[in-house]
Design a protein around this motif. Structure first.
Motif, short mmCIF file in Angstrom:
data_model
loop_
_atom_site.label_atom_id
_atom_site.label_comp_id
_atom_site.label_asym_id
_atom_site.label_seq_id
_atom_site.Cartn_x
_atom_site.Cartn_y
_atom_site.Cartn_z
N UNK A 158 48.57 35.95 62.89
CA UNK A 158 47.95 35.43 61.68
C UNK A 158 46.45 35.29 61.85
N UNK A 159 46.02 34.93 63.06
CA UNK A 159 44.59 34.87 63.35
C UNK A 159 43.97 36.26 63.25
N UNK A 160 44.70 37.26 63.73
CA UNK A 160 44.23 38.65 63.62
C UNK A 160 44.14 39.06 62.15
N UNK A 161 45.12 38.67 61.36
CA UNK A 161 45.12 39.01 59.94
C UNK A 161 43.90 38.42 59.24
N UNK A 162 43.55 37.20 59.62
CA UNK A 162 42.37 36.56 59.04
C UNK A 162 41.11 37.35 59.41
N UNK A 163 41.04 37.78 60.68
CA UNK A 163 39.91 38.62 61.11
C UNK A 163 39.88 39.93 60.32
N UNK A 164 41.06 40.50 60.11
CA UNK A 164 41.15 41.75 59.35
C UNK A 164 40.65 41.57 57.93
N UNK A 165 41.02 40.47 57.31
CA UNK A 165 40.57 40.19 55.95
C UNK A 165 39.06 40.03 55.90
N UNK A 166 38.51 39.29 56.88
CA UNK A 166 37.06 39.12 56.94
C UNK A 166 36.35 40.46 57.10
N UNK A 167 36.92 41.33 57.93
CA UNK A 167 36.35 42.65 58.13
C UNK A 167 36.34 43.46 56.85
N UNK A 168 37.46 43.47 56.14
CA UNK A 168 37.55 44.24 54.90
C UNK A 168 36.60 43.69 53.83
N UNK A 169 36.53 42.38 53.72
CA UNK A 169 35.61 41.76 52.75
C UNK A 169 34.17 42.12 53.09
N UNK B 99 37.99 43.76 47.01
CA UNK B 99 37.54 42.55 47.68
C UNK B 99 38.26 41.32 47.14
N UNK B 100 38.56 41.34 45.84
CA UNK B 100 39.35 40.24 45.27
C UNK B 100 40.72 40.19 45.92
N UNK B 101 41.31 41.37 46.17
CA UNK B 101 42.60 41.42 46.86
C UNK B 101 42.46 40.88 48.28
N UNK B 102 41.36 41.25 48.94
CA UNK B 102 41.15 40.81 50.32
C UNK B 102 40.95 39.30 50.42
N UNK B 103 40.15 38.75 49.51
CA UNK B 103 39.93 37.30 49.57
C UNK B 103 41.21 36.56 49.19
N UNK B 104 42.02 37.17 48.31
CA UNK B 104 43.32 36.58 47.98
C UNK B 104 44.23 36.56 49.21
N UNK B 105 44.24 37.69 49.93
CA UNK B 105 45.05 37.76 51.15
C UNK B 105 44.57 36.74 52.18
#
Length: 499
Positions: A298-309, A114-120
């Motif tokens: 990039x918007x999709x990547x942000x959604x992906x990060x939110x999903x993983x977190x 999750x630390x990696x995800x929030x960093x991303x």
């Protein structure tokens, strides 16, 4: 534990109950959400740099191992769906210490991932707001996602479904769009595109077999989190049906998404042009002159990060809740809200994630690589314990019991044994390369601290409870009592549940 109907509690808790509110649809997308995230959208850049186009082989091998791990987990989860899942299986089949280290290492894994995800997430936001310090975005996302996890498991599952669906649609669109670029030459650009990019820039394996081997560390990190399927067993509406469906479909989808997507990326642009400063996805489309597409991605990547977190906080919190019921975590972690959410565990994970705020403020350039390596160690340890617990459970079964298994692991016993050997090999890879050696050091120290904590607190508390129960079961004898009035004793002690 037998499967119960949706909405019924899984077990009594302090202040509430943990409720079954996840459907098969939720569980499949929760697993996808945890596996298809930072490892693909951000970490794949490092994997491509390490192995070149041959990284596709590494992802296929890693995917096969993931499938065997999940099938081993699925075999146990269908037979005994419990909150805490594989931590409980390790305790039952390998011993209390194994269960303790497995549970806490998974929590450690989820926090680190999750630390990696929030960093991303902070990196992705920097695409639009380069002047805003990354740690501000990290703090914001931790607070928002933690709040979502405190509402109810059904809300969480539904939100995760839509987050993951956006990712899946985006990946499919990316593959289709990439194919269109390759076939019809869409886009205004000067770079060379074509499938030949997979072998014309130093060959298919430009760094040799060593590059493929080195990339396994990133590959395992990317696939880490798929084991969350086992955590959802305690809240699955119908574990006997939902768990097998998720286990059978998720690994195949993950492999296809990773392999096809990365193949398209490296065919569109030479693998040598990919760097680790941002997502390979955004870099490719920027290089093709499709800046609008890069913004959408990039918007999709942000959604992906939110999903993983979202998935990471869920998984760590639920396992911590299950361990608290076994006396392996503070009793306060058993507290559940009226909506059926173990709110103390969610809050504790959110507080731990604030470490990411500090790291991104102090060492923003190195934090992702260090975190990814440590997460890989934790992932391998958890997967090993899952496989070893499944092997131990099988060895305790009779032939008739094995024949009655509703979801047996395939290729028994050779499949699990091969997977175990591969994971031990990846441990050696982490120790061999200087960039990832820190993961072994941190991992060994972590396991040593867990062992010490178990001996000092958990085992001692268990022994104290055993002595109290023994005293209550066998009161002191009365001196000079009439033998006829003394109650007979039994030859065996009552069974005591170990934490």
């Amino acid at each position: 534990m037998n499967a119960t109907a949706p909405g019924t509690p899984t077990e009594s808790t302090t202040g509430g109950t943990l409720r079954r509110g996840l459907s098969a649809r939720h569980i499949r997308f929760i697993a996808l959400g945890s596996a298809i995230g930072t490892g693909l959208f951000y970490g794949s850049s490092d994997a491509i740099q390490t192995a070149g186009p041959a990284v596709l082989i590494a992802y296929m091998i890693g995917g096969a191992v993931v499938f065997l791990v999940l099938r081993a987990l699925g075999e146990m989860a269908v037979a005994n769906p419990v909150a805490g899942s594989f931590g409980e299986y390790a305790r039952k089949y390998l011993g209390p210490l194994a269960g303790f280290t497995t549970g806490w290492t998974y929590i450690f894994e989820m926090v680190i991932v999750c630390l990696a995800d929030v960093t991303a997430f902070g990196v992705y936001m920097g695409f639009w707001f380069p002047d805003v310090p990354r740690w501000i975005w990290v703090l914001l996302v931790v607070l928002v996602v933690a709040s979502v996890n405190l509402i109810s498991v059904k809300v969480y599952g539904e939100l995760e479904f839509w987050f993951s669906l956006i990712k899946v649609v985006a990946i499919i669109a990316m593959i289709a769009g990439g194919a269109a670029i390759l076939i019809f030459g869409f886009g205004v650009h000067d770079v060379s595109t074509g499938v030949s990019n997979l072998w014309t820039h130093g060959g298919f394996a430009p760094n040799g077999i060593g590059g493929i081997i080195a990339s396994f560390a990133v590959v395992i990190f990317a696939y880490g989190g798929t084991e969350i399927i086992g955590v959802t067993a305690g809240e699955a509406a119908n574990p006997e049906k939902t768990i097998p469906r998720a286990v059978n479909t998720v690994p195949i989808r993950v492999i296809l998404f990773y392999v096809l997507t990365l193949a398209v990326i490296m065919a569109i642009n030479p693998w040598t042009s990919v760097d680790s400063k941002s997502s390979a996805f955004v870099q490719i489309f920027q290089g093709l002159g499709l800046h609008a597409a890069a913004t959408v991605l990039n918007l999709v990547l942000i959604t992906a990060a939110l999903s993983a977190i979202n998935s990471d906080i869920y998984g760590a919190g639920r396992l911590l809740y299950g361990m608290a019921h076994k006396g392996q975590a503070p009793a306060a972690m058993r507290r559940v809200s009226r909506g059926g959410v173990p709110w103390v565990t969610v809050a504790a994970i959110a507080v731990a994630l604030l470490i990411g705020v500090v790291l991104n403020a102090l060492i923003p350039d190195r934090v992702f690589l260090i975190i990814a390596a440590i997460a890989t160690f934790a992932t391998i340890w958890v997967w090993l314990m899952i496989l070893l617990a499944q092997v131990a459970s099988r060895r305790k079964m009779s032939a008739e019991e094995q024949a009655e298994l509703k979801f047996p692991v395939p290729l028994w016993p050779y499949g699990p044994i091969a997977a175990i050997a591969f994971l031990l090999f990846v441990f050696g890879i982490l120790a061999y390369y200087p960039d990832t050696r820190v993961a072994i050091i941190v991992g060994v120290v972590w396991l040593a601290l867990l062992t010490l904590a178990y001996q000092l607190w958990v085992r001692r508390a268990s022994e104290d409870r055993s002595e109290d129960a023994h005293d209550e079961t066998h009161p002191p004898a009365v001196m000079a009592a009439d033998p006829a009035t003394v109650p007979p004793t039994t030859s065996s002690e009552p069974e005591l549940e170990q934490p």
